[in-house]
Design an enzyme around this catalytic site. Structure first.
Site, PDB file in Angstrom:
ATOM      1  CD  GLU A   1      -2.700   1.453   0.453  1.00 15.44           C
ATOM      2  OE1 GLU A   1      -3.413   2.826   0.289  1.00 15.44           O
ATOM      3  OE2 GLU A   1      -2.995   0.796  -0.487  1.00 15.44           O
TER       4      GLU A   1
ATOM      5  CG  HIS B   1      -0.944   2.042  -5.049  1.00 15.89           C
ATOM      6  ND1 HIS B   1      -0.817   1.841  -6.482  1.00 15.89           N
ATOM      7  CD2 HIS B   1      -2.207   2.409  -4.535  1.00 15.89           C
ATOM      8  CE1 HIS B   1      -1.947   2.443  -7.057  1.00 15.89           C
ATOM      9  NE2 HIS B   1      -2.901   2.659  -6.029  1.00 15.89           N
TER      10      HIS B   1
ATOM     11  CG  HIS C   1      -9.316   3.666  -7.638  1.00  9.17           C
ATOM     12  ND1 HIS C   1      -8.325   2.823  -7.549  1.00  9.17           N
ATOM     13  CD2 HIS C   1      -9.183   4.710  -7.054  1.00  9.17           C
ATOM     14  CE1 HIS C   1      -7.189   3.541  -7.224  1.00  9.17           C
ATOM     15  NE2 HIS C   1      -7.783   4.843  -6.694  1.00  9.17           N
TER      16      HIS C   1
ATOM     17  CG  HIS D   1     -16.264  -9.365 -16.213  1.00  5.57           C
ATOM     18  ND1 HIS D   1     -15.916  -8.177 -16.820  1.00  5.57           N
ATOM     19  CD2 HIS D   1     -15.199 -10.282 -16.131  1.00  5.57           C
ATOM     20  CE1 HIS D   1     -14.492  -8.113 -17.304  1.00  5.57           C
ATOM     21  NE2 HIS D   1     -14.129  -9.315 -16.812  1.00  5.57           N
TER      22      HIS D   1
ATOM     23  CG  HIS E   1      -7.572 -10.156 -16.475  1.00  3.69           C
ATOM     24  ND1 HIS E   1      -7.905 -10.678 -17.472  1.00  3.69           N
ATOM     25  CD2 HIS E   1      -8.749  -9.652 -16.032  1.00  3.69           C
ATOM     26  CE1 HIS E   1      -9.121 -10.634 -17.965  1.00  3.69           C
ATOM     27  NE2 HIS E   1      -9.768 -10.120 -16.894  1.00  3.69           N
TER      28      HIS E   1
END
Length: 315
Positions: A58, A61, A123, A214, A276
């Protein structure tokens, strides 16, 4: 000066890709609260303490996002003055900054106040738009908007609309994929392509509906891009940007499909999960570039059509 701007564009684009993949890493490792409910501090300190895998991911990032933010602001301002004569430059500069700030706000809000899955799924998409706008600015600095005889392209109306609409639709596919992850519905369906291959019935709960929704959306974009690629190969062999652009898009959507299937088969192996996210980022960036080309075709057509009218007025 232009060489420095090119380097800035490349570094900024790579940094935004790192932010995108880093965000996927945070989500898929469950590290979103690695620094607690505090932002920008990490557990009340500048550096993670205690140091755990989650807090380190975290913190890294956030650190990369901060560096990328500085670079995006620098690229947007410099591009505004250096290549502001190009009609897309100022728009892309504004979009890159606005969506970067929106991305940072969504991330901060999720940490400090918490957000619903529907909001958090935005996001990644918001980050993707910021990345694509930075990529477009960089390509314009390198004058890729003028290469491959882009100024002489002649496209049929259907190809223009296919390019525009499939790009918008790809964002919907991205959103549904992000929603799957934020709802922890990635492994709710144990098989592929159906939820349960031995029982082709409708989904039994909202998690299965989101997952299969999806997959259906992803199948549609796969077929759609395959069809556009067929048109490009058949009718646009002499227009390289269209011919090769859609071939590469088809390769990317194939890799996206394979990596998505492998996420299920490998039970969310982190490598396949990050791949992905990487492939869809590359595909969206390429689609945005093709839209830039389509926009230039429209501009060329308008100037060409208006030329005889101007001559007539002079006479």
């Amino acid at each position: 000066m232009r060489t420095t701007l090119k380097w800035l564009g490349v570094v900024t684009t790579l940094s935004m890709m790192v932010v995108l993949i880093g965000g996927a890493l945070v989500t898929n490792t469950g590290s979103s609260l690695g620094c607690g409910r505090q932002w920008p501090l990490c557990n009340g300190k500048i550096f993670p303490d205690p140091l755990t895998v989650e807090s380190l991911i975290e913190w890294l990032h956030r650190f990369c996002t901060g560096i990328a933010s500085f670079l995006v602001f620098a690229l947007a301002i410099w591009s505004w003055f250096a290549i502001g004569h190009k009609r897309e430059t100022k728009f892309l500069s504004i979009i890159s900054v606005i969506f970067l700030l929106l991305q940072a706000f969504l991330g901060m809000a999720a940490v400090v106040w918490g957000s619903s899955d529907l909001v958090m799924a935005l996001h990644f998409g918001v980050s993707l738009i910021s990345f694509a706008s930075v990529l477009m600015l960089t390509l314009m600095v390198f004058e890729w908007d003028q290469k491959f005889d882009a100024g002489r392209l002649v496209l049929e109306k259907s190809m223009k609309w296919h390019t525009i609409v499939v790009t918008v639709y790809s964002f919907i596919v991205v959103y549904t994929g992000a929603l799957v992850r934020h709802m922890n519905a990635s492994l709710v369906c144990r098989d592929f392509p159906l939820c349960v291959n031995s029982d082709p019935s409708l989904p039994a709960n909202r998690f299965e509906w989101v997952q299969m929704g999806h997959r259906t959306a992803a199948l549609l974009i796969f077929v759609w891009i395959a069809y556009i690629t067929f048109k490009a190969v058949r009718h646009y062999q002499n227009q390289r940007v269209i011919y090769w652009g859609w071939i590469i898009a088809f390769v990317l959507v194939c890799l996206q499909a394979v990596s998505g299937a492998m996420v299920v088969f490998s039970r969310m192996n982190l490598t396949f999960t990050l791949l992905h996210a990487f492939f869809i980022s590359c595909l969206f960036g390429l689609l945005c570039y093709l839209n830039l080309v389509v926009g230039r075709v429209k501009q060329f057509a308008k100037s060409k059509d208006s030329l005889p009218l101007k001559k007539a007025r002079v006479r």
